[in-house]
Every structure is written in C-alpha cells, then in structure tokens.
Design an enzyme around this catalytic site. Structure first.
Site, PDB file in Angstrom:
ATOM      1  N   CYS A  96      -1.790   2.057  -4.062  1.00  0.00           N
ATOM      2  CA  CYS A  96      -0.662   2.833  -4.437  1.00  0.00           C
ATOM      3  C   CYS A  96      -0.431   3.262  -5.869  1.00  0.00           C
ATOM      4  O   CYS A  96       0.303   3.532  -6.111  1.00  0.00           O
ATOM      5  CB  CYS A  96       0.521   1.891  -3.902  1.00  0.00           C
ATOM      6  SG  CYS A  96       0.803   0.220  -4.455  1.00  0.00           S
TER       7      CYS A  96
ATOM      8  N   CYS B  57       3.177   1.551  -7.441  1.00  0.00           N
ATOM      9  CA  CYS B  57       3.486   0.090  -6.994  1.00  0.00           C
ATOM     10  C   CYS B  57       4.175  -0.495  -8.033  1.00  0.00           C
ATOM     11  O   CYS B  57       4.291   0.117  -9.296  1.00  0.00           O
ATOM     12  CB  CYS B  57       2.216  -0.692  -6.882  1.00  0.00           C
ATOM     13  SG  CYS B  57       1.318  -0.582  -5.358  1.00  0.00           S
TER      14      CYS B  57
ATOM     15  N   CYS C 127       0.895  -1.221  -0.076  1.00  0.00           N
ATOM     16  CA  CYS C 127       0.100  -0.007   0.021  1.00  0.00           C
ATOM     17  C   CYS C 127       0.903   1.257  -0.176  1.00  0.00           C
ATOM     18  O   CYS C 127       2.035   1.158  -0.219  1.00  0.00           O
ATOM     19  CB  CYS C 127      -0.813  -0.079   1.238  1.00  0.00           C
ATOM     20  SG  CYS C 127      -0.143   0.127   2.908  1.00  0.00           S
TER      21      CYS C 127
END
Length: 217
Positions: free
Chosen positions: A165, A169, A91
């Site tokens: 995210c 990410c 996250c």
C-alpha cells in the site's frame, strides 16, 4: 438507542441497526456512552453503504466493524488489554494478501493473539480465488469483508504489516511496522496464487515465533 441518522433505510435495515446498537450497548455500555457507540456504528454503516451491493448485510457488517473499532479504542485508551499481541495486516484493497495473512494468523494462533486487517482502498469483496486456495488449507475466509483502516485500529495494533500500500499506508510514530513484499493476487488464477499463499503462511509462522505465540501444527 436511536436506529440511524439515515432516512433511506428499509424497515428491516432499521430494525437490524437497532438490534446492532443494542448488542454493542450491552457489550461496551460500561466503557463508552451511547453517543460514542452509535457514532461508531453509523460511521461504519456509511463506510460500507457507499459501495455495497448487498444492502441487507450492511447492518451486520457495520456491527462487526464497529465492534472491532470500539475494542481498539478501548485498548488505546487503556480501558481493556488482555495481554495478547495484536497484529494488523494492511494492503490496498483488503481483498487478497491481507485477508489470507489474517486467515493464517487466526488459524495458527487461535486464542493466543489477535489479528485485524484493512485496506487503503477497500474493494467490494474478498478475492474468490484467494478464498478457494485458503480453503484448500482448511481455512475459511469467505465470511470476511474488505474494510478500511481507522486511526484507533492502527494505534491499537502492536505490529502493523504492510503489503503493497506504499505511501497510502498509515504511519504513526513509535509504531512497529514490517513491510512484506508480496505479489498482488488480484486477477490471478488459483495456480498462481498458491505460491503467494504459501509465502504468506511462512511469514506468518515466523512472525508468531518472533512474538512468542505458539502455533498449531
């Protein structure tokens, strides 16, 4: 092994880092050379030193994170793989959703699978309200700490679960990704976090079933 390349450490911190290097050397000495082990330890220390408010714990955090990174690298390079599936929960701050997910995964899977977590912008500490609502379920995540994702950790994971995210990410070709749309518990009271917690548990149980990993009760 040398203690550290940093010159701003107390005597106690230098001793703790030296002990950490020795511990990692005993564990990984047959797989990695001294330079690699020390590089991972010192890099991990630097990552946490940038924003830590508890410097006395930095050597311990660095050792724990370096151990995780070295295990991941060992798996990526084909030096060690015990057959257990590895799941990485990501996250933004690695302070709420991903920590709760890892907590449920480790509790439910036991020794049958491995869980890691990380954040694109790691916070300073795990959300206290998230710790409290997990404790209500008998799961202690109070000893966890926000940490970044690294390339070898992502590459070593069999499944990467992303939670809010977005483009931050990491994406590697051929890696299996699942995106869990979950509300961010940051700034919320325990009463508002409990539904998020329960949804995370539901998803973790479904993931374990899909992976063929037996879950406790």
């Amino acid at each position: 092994m040398t203690t550290s390349h940093r010159d701003d450490l107390s005597g106690a911190q230098r001793h703790a880092l030296s002990s950490a290097a020795a511990n990692l050397g005993r564990e990984f000495g047959g797989t990695f050379n001294t330079d690699t082990i020390e590089r991972f330890l010192h890099a991990s220390y630097d990552q946490f030193a940038a924003h830590s408010t508890v410097p006395n714990f930095l050597p311990l955090l660095a050792e724990r994170f370096a151990r995780q990174r070295l295990r991941a690298l060992s798996k990526v390079e084909g030096n060690a793989h015990d057959g257990r599936p590895t799941v990485l929960f990501l996250c933004v701050h690695n302070a709420g959703r991903s920590q709760m997910a890892m907590g449920f995964f480790e509790y439910l899977a036991g020794d049958h699978a491995v869980a890691w977590s990380g954040g694109s912008e790691p916070g300073r500490e795990v959300n206290a309200a998230a710790i409290a609502v997990m404790a209500e379920r008998g799961i202690d995540i109070s000893k966890e700490f926000p940490k970044p994702w690294t390339e070898e950790i992502v590459r070593a994971a069999d499944v990467v679960i992303t939670m809010g995210c977005g483009d931050a990410c990491p994406v590697f070709p051929g890696k299996r990704y699942l995106n869990w749309e979950l509300e961010d518990p940051a700034g919320k009271d325990p009463a508002d976090i409990r539904p998020i917690r329960d949804e995370i548990e539901h998803r973790v149980r479904a993931l374990l079933t899909e992976l063929g990993v037996p879950a406790r009760g």
